[in-house]
Design a protein around this motif. Structure first.
Motif, mmCIF file in Angstrom:
data_model
loop_
_atom_site.group_PDB
_atom_site.id
_atom_site.type_symbol
_atom_site.label_atom_id
_atom_site.label_comp_id
_atom_site.label_asym_id
_atom_site.label_seq_id
_atom_site.Cartn_x
_atom_site.Cartn_y
_atom_site.Cartn_z
ATOM 1 N N ALA A 44 9.525 3.749 -12.893
ATOM 2 C CA ALA A 44 8.534 3.120 -13.770
ATOM 3 C C ALA A 44 7.112 3.386 -13.299
ATOM 4 N N LEU A 45 6.930 3.609 -12.001
ATOM 5 C CA LEU A 45 5.608 3.910 -11.461
ATOM 6 C C LEU A 45 5.335 5.407 -11.542
ATOM 7 N N LYS A 46 4.079 5.753 -11.867
ATOM 8 C CA LYS A 46 3.699 7.163 -11.923
ATOM 9 C C LYS A 46 3.466 7.690 -10.516
ATOM 10 N N ALA A 97 0.813 -1.214 0.000
ATOM 11 C CA ALA A 97 0.000 0.000 0.000
ATOM 12 C C ALA A 97 0.849 1.267 0.000
ATOM 13 N N SER A 98 2.063 1.187 0.485
ATOM 14 C CA SER A 98 2.955 2.346 0.437
ATOM 15 C C SER A 98 3.863 2.295 -0.780
ATOM 16 N N SER A 99 4.491 1.148 -1.029
ATOM 17 C CA SER A 99 5.472 1.060 -2.115
ATOM 18 C C SER A 99 4.821 1.243 -3.483
ATOM 19 N N GLN A 100 3.579 0.766 -3.663
ATOM 20 C CA GLN A 100 2.917 0.912 -4.953
ATOM 21 C C GLN A 100 2.713 2.388 -5.316
ATOM 22 N N ARG A 111 -0.701 9.401 -7.950
ATOM 23 C CA ARG A 111 -1.883 8.720 -8.490
ATOM 24 C C ARG A 111 -3.073 8.792 -7.559
ATOM 25 N N VAL A 112 -2.850 9.042 -6.277
ATOM 26 C CA VAL A 112 -3.951 9.149 -5.324
ATOM 27 C C VAL A 112 -4.184 10.614 -4.950
ATOM 28 N N ASP A 113 -3.128 11.295 -4.567
ATOM 29 C CA ASP A 113 -3.199 12.723 -4.277
ATOM 30 C C ASP A 113 -2.505 13.479 -5.405
ATOM 31 N N ALA A 114 -3.244 14.349 -6.075
ATOM 32 C CA ALA A 114 -2.734 15.001 -7.275
ATOM 33 C C ALA A 114 -1.591 15.961 -6.990
ATOM 34 N N ASP A 115 -1.506 16.440 -5.765
ATOM 35 C CA ASP A 115 -0.448 17.393 -5.422
ATOM 36 C C ASP A 115 0.322 16.855 -4.225
ATOM 37 N N PHE A 116 1.484 16.272 -4.481
ATOM 38 C CA PHE A 116 2.294 15.717 -3.394
ATOM 39 C C PHE A 116 3.180 16.826 -2.820
ATOM 40 N N PRO A 117 3.016 17.176 -1.545
ATOM 41 C CA PRO A 117 3.738 18.325 -0.984
ATOM 42 C C PRO A 117 5.172 18.038 -0.573
ATOM 43 N N GLY A 118 5.529 16.755 -0.474
ATOM 44 C CA GLY A 118 6.854 16.407 0.021
ATOM 45 C C GLY A 118 6.899 16.372 1.536
ATOM 46 N N ALA A 119 8.056 16.037 2.052
ATOM 47 C CA ALA A 119 8.231 15.884 3.505
ATOM 48 C C ALA A 119 8.326 17.244 4.184
ATOM 49 N N ARG A 120 7.536 17.421 5.219
ATOM 50 C CA ARG A 120 7.684 18.627 6.034
ATOM 51 C C ARG A 120 8.885 18.509 6.959
ATOM 52 N N PHE A 121 9.336 17.284 7.185
ATOM 53 C CA PHE A 121 10.543 17.085 7.990
ATOM 54 C C PHE A 121 11.764 17.229 7.089
ATOM 55 N N ARG A 122 12.906 17.428 7.700
ATOM 56 C CA ARG A 122 14.135 17.675 6.945
ATOM 57 C C ARG A 122 14.998 16.426 6.917
#
Length: 588
Positions: A147-149, A99-102, A152-163
Motif C-alpha cells: 500500500a505504501l509507495k 522512520a524506516s518502516s514508513q 519516495r525519498v531516493d528515486a533510485d533504490f539500488p537494493g541490498a549489496r549484501f546477499r
C-alpha cells in the motif's frame, strides 16, 4: 579449482613432509566474522540499554545502538584484521521504527550497505510485506508491492549489496527463494582458506507471517537442510562451515557470559541434530545476547553458538583459527561488544555514557542518511490524532493482560462491529506514551502496529472460542512455560488455571456478564494474520468468514483514537489467572 589443485599436489607434499623443518610448521589463518541479528530497521539509537553487570536493582546499564554508531563500531573492530566478513542472522527489516518502516525499510538497507554487510539469512520479519517486496529489497527498483509507495525519498533504490541466503525457503519449482549457501575466500596462496556459509530461517516462519505474504514459498526442516548442505560445502573446499540461522535460545546469563547458564529454547533440538562439521552457529530471533561453547553440552558438536541481541546494540566479534593444510578449525573464540552510543533521558532518568566501555561516535555517512530519512518521516509522524490519559505499555501483568493490547482490541472490535476482538501480543511493537498534554501522533500509532495487517471478521462458536484460548498454552511454540496471550476487547473476559490438564485450563468465559454458550456463533474481529492461524492459533481458520473488516489495523486504531478525543487507559481485569504468576513471553 582449489580442491583440484590440492589433490594434484598432494603426492608431492607428502613426499616432502619428512624433510620439512619443524620451525616451518604452518601457522593457522585467523578469520574475523562480525555478526549482528534482529536489527529491525533501528536507524536511531533505540534508547535502550545493555545490562552489563551488577546485582538486580543496581545493574550496570550501557546506552547502545543506532545505525551510525553500529557502523563506527564495526569499522573499529575491523581495524588490523586482514581477513574479515560481516554477516547477519535475519530480521534486519520488518517490525521497524517509523522512520524506516514508513519508507519500506529502504533506509535500513541503505545503512547496512554503508556498514559493509555481506551476507544475511532471511528471518520471519523479512517476509512481512511478501516475497515480491523482499526480492525488491535484494534486487532494487521501485515496483510497488504494498500500500505504501516505494522510492519516495531516493528515486533510485539500488537494493541490498549484501546477499540474502534462504536455504530452507522453497519455491514451487523446488528451488530456494535466494541462494542456500555462500563461499568466501581469505588469505593468499598456500595460506588461503575458505569458509562456507549456510543461511536459513526457522521452519515455523509460516506461523509468524500472514499467509498471503508467503503463499508461494514453503519452509523446510532446519537441521535436515543444514545437514544436506554441510558435505556439499566441504566438497567445494570449505575449511570451515558457519550457519546463519534465524532461530535462537534463551540464557540466564548476561550479554557476554560464556557459561550460558539456563540454556533453553527452540534452537536446542536443532543443534542436537547437526552434522559435526558445523563450526559456528550465528543465531537470532529471541533477541537474546549470548556466546556459548556448545561443546560443553554436546562434546560431539564443539561448535560456537552466538547471538548479538537486537537493534544493533551489540556486535559479535568471532575469530576462527583455521589450519589451511588440514582444512579445519583449530580454535574459535567470540565476544559480544556493546555498541555504546549516546546518553539519553528516558523513563528511568538520564542514562549517561559509561566510561568503562568504548563509546563509538556516529559514522558521518550513515548519520547523514539517517538524518535525511528521519526528516522525511517527521511531518507524517507528528500529526496529532488524539489524546490518552496516561502511558499504555506492552508489559503484561500477572495474568498476561496489557492495557495497550486492550486498547487495540477495542479499536478492532469497533472497526469490525464485532462482539469480541482478539489482538496477538507480539503484534504490538512499541509502547504508547503520550506527549505534552496527552497528545498521541500518527507516528506513535504506526510504531505500535507497523505491519499493515488488514482486519477481518470470523464467526466462531463458544466451543471454538474455548479451544482457541486453550491454544495460548498448547499449540506449537505456545506452551504452559511460555504462554502466548491474546489480548481481548471490552465486554469479553475469561479465567484460566495452568495447573489444570491440557484442554481444561480455561475455567470460564463471559460476554457482557453472561456466560459464553458453546453452540452460539459469535462475531469475532481480528487481523488477517490471526485469521489465517498466525502465532499457532489454528482454531481461527475453522471460523466462518463474515462480512466486515477491510481496514488496515493502524487505520482502525487511528479512527478509534480520533473518535474518542481523549482515551482513558483501559482498566485491567478482562483476563484473570487463577493460579501462579504468568510465565515469560514466547519467542518473537
Amino acid at each position: 579449482m582449489r580442491r583440484a589443485a590440492f589433490l594434484l599436489l598432494a603426492p608431492v607434499l607428502a613426499g616432502c613432509a619428512t624433510t620439512r623443518p619443524v620451525a616451518e610448521a604452518v601457522r593457522p589463518v585467523e578469520v574475523q566474522i562480525l555478526a549482528i541479528n534482529d536489527f529491525h530497521g533501528a536507524l536511531e539509537p533505540p534508547q535502550l540499554a545493555v545490562v552489563a553487570g551488577g546485582e538486580p536493582g543496581a545493574e550496570r546499564r550501557v546506552p547502545a545502538g543506532g545505525a551510525a554508531h553500529l557502523a563506527s563500531a564495526i569499522s573499529a573492530l575491523r581495524q588490523g584484521r586482514a581477513n574479515s566478513i560481516t554477516v547477519a542472522a535475519g530480521d534486519l527489516t520488518g517490525g521497524s521504527p517509523f522512520a524506516s518502516s514508513q519508507f519500506l525499510d529502504e533506509p535500513a538497507i541503505h545503512a547496512l550497505n554503508l556498514i559493509g554487510l555481506e551476507l544475511n539469512a532471511v528471518g520471519n520479519h523479512e517476509f512481512d510485506r511478501g516475497t515480491a517486496e523482499l526480492r525488491r529489497l535484494q534486487n532494487g527498483g521501485c515496483v510497488q508491492n504494498t500500500a505504501l509507495k516505494p522510492c519516495r525519498v531516493d528515486a533510485d533504490f539500488p537494493g541490498a549489496r549484501f546477499r540474502y541466503l534462504a536455504a530452507n525457503v522453497k519455491t514451487a519449482d523446488g528451488k530456494t527463494l535466494f541462494p542456500a549457501t555462500a563461499m568466501k575466500s581469505f588469505g593468499q596462496g598456500a595460506d588461503r582458506v575458505e569458509i562456507g556459509f549456510i543461511g536459513l530461517t526457522l521452519e515455523g516462519t509460516d506461523a509468524l507471517v500472514a499467509p498471503d505474504a508467503i503463499r508461494d514459498v514453503a519452509f523446510a526442516d532446519e537441521a535436515e537442510t543444514i545437514n544436506t548442505l554441510v558435505p556439499e560445502l566441504r566438497r567445494q573446499g570449505a575449511d570451515a562451515v558457519v550457519v546463519l540461522i534465524h532461530q535462537g535460545v534463551y540464557t540466564e546469563g548476561r550479554y557476554n557470559d560464556k557459561a550460558c547458564p539456563g540454556l533453553s529454547g527452540a534452537l536446542l533440538p536443532i543443534l542436537g541434530k547437526l552434522d559435526p562439521g558445523v563450526d559456528v552457529v550465528v543465531s537470532g530471533h529471541t533477541h537474546q545476547a549470548y556466546v556459548c561453547d556448545y561443546g560443553q553440552a554436546d562434546p560431539a558438536r564443539p561448535l560456537l553458538l552466538t547471538s548479538a541481541g537486537s537493534r544493533g546494540m551489540l556486535v559479535t566479534d568471532i575469530t576462527l583459527s583455521i589450519d589451511p593444510r588440514r582444512g579445519r578449525v583449530v580454535a574459535r573464540r567470540a565476544d559480544n561488544t556493546i555498541v555504546q552510543s549516546l546518553p539519553y533521558d528516558g523513563p528511568g532518568g538520564v542514562l549517561p555514557i559509561d566510561p568503562g566501555f568504548t563509546a563509538y561516535p556516529a559514522d558521518p555517512a550513515v548519520q547523514a542518511l539517517v538524518a535525511r530519512y528521519v526528516a522525511a518521516a517527521e511531518p507524517i509522524a507528528r500529526r496529532v490524532v488524539g489524546r490518552i490519559g496516561g502511558p499504555l505499555q506492552r508489559a503484561r501483568n500477572a495474568s498476561g493482560e496489557t492495557q495497550l493490547g486492550s486498547l487495540v482490541a477495542d479499536a478492532q472490535a469497533a472497526a469490525t462491529a464485532a462482539e469480541i476482538a482478539f489482538m496477538n501480543s507480539f503484534g504490538l511493537r512499541a509502547d504508547l506514551v503520550p506527549g505534552s498534554g496527552g497528545t498521541v501522533t500518527f507516528g506513535q500509532l504506526y510504531s505500535v502496529q507497523p505491519f499493515g495487517n488488514v482486519l477481518q471478521v470470523k464467526g466462531l462458536t463458544g466451543a471454538q472460542l474455548r479451544a482457541l484460548l486453550e491454544q495460548q498454552f498448547a499449540s506449537g511454540s505456545n506452551t504452559v512455560e511460555r504462554p502466548n496471550m491474546l489480548q481481548v476487547s471490552r465486554g469479553f473476559s475469561y479465567t484460566y488455571d495452568l495447573t489444570r490438564p491440557a484442554g481444561q485450563r480455561i475455567v470460564s468465559m463471559t460476554l457482557n456478564g453472561s456466560a459464553i454458550e458453546d453452540s452460539r456463533v459469535y462475531r469475532v474481529g481480528l487481523s488477517n494474520f490471526l485469521a489465517a492461524g498466525g502465532d499457532n492459533f489454528t482454531v481461527f481458520t475453522a471460523g466462518r468468514d463474515l462480512p466486515g473488516g477491510g481496514q488496515e489495523d493502524v487505520a482502525a486504531l487511528e479512527a478509534y483514537v480520533v473518535k474518542a478525543g481523549t482515551i482513558a487507559p483501559p482498566p485491567l481485569g478482562r483476563i484473570i489467572r487463577l493460579d501462579a504468576p504468568a510465565a515469560p513471553p514466547p519467542e518473537d
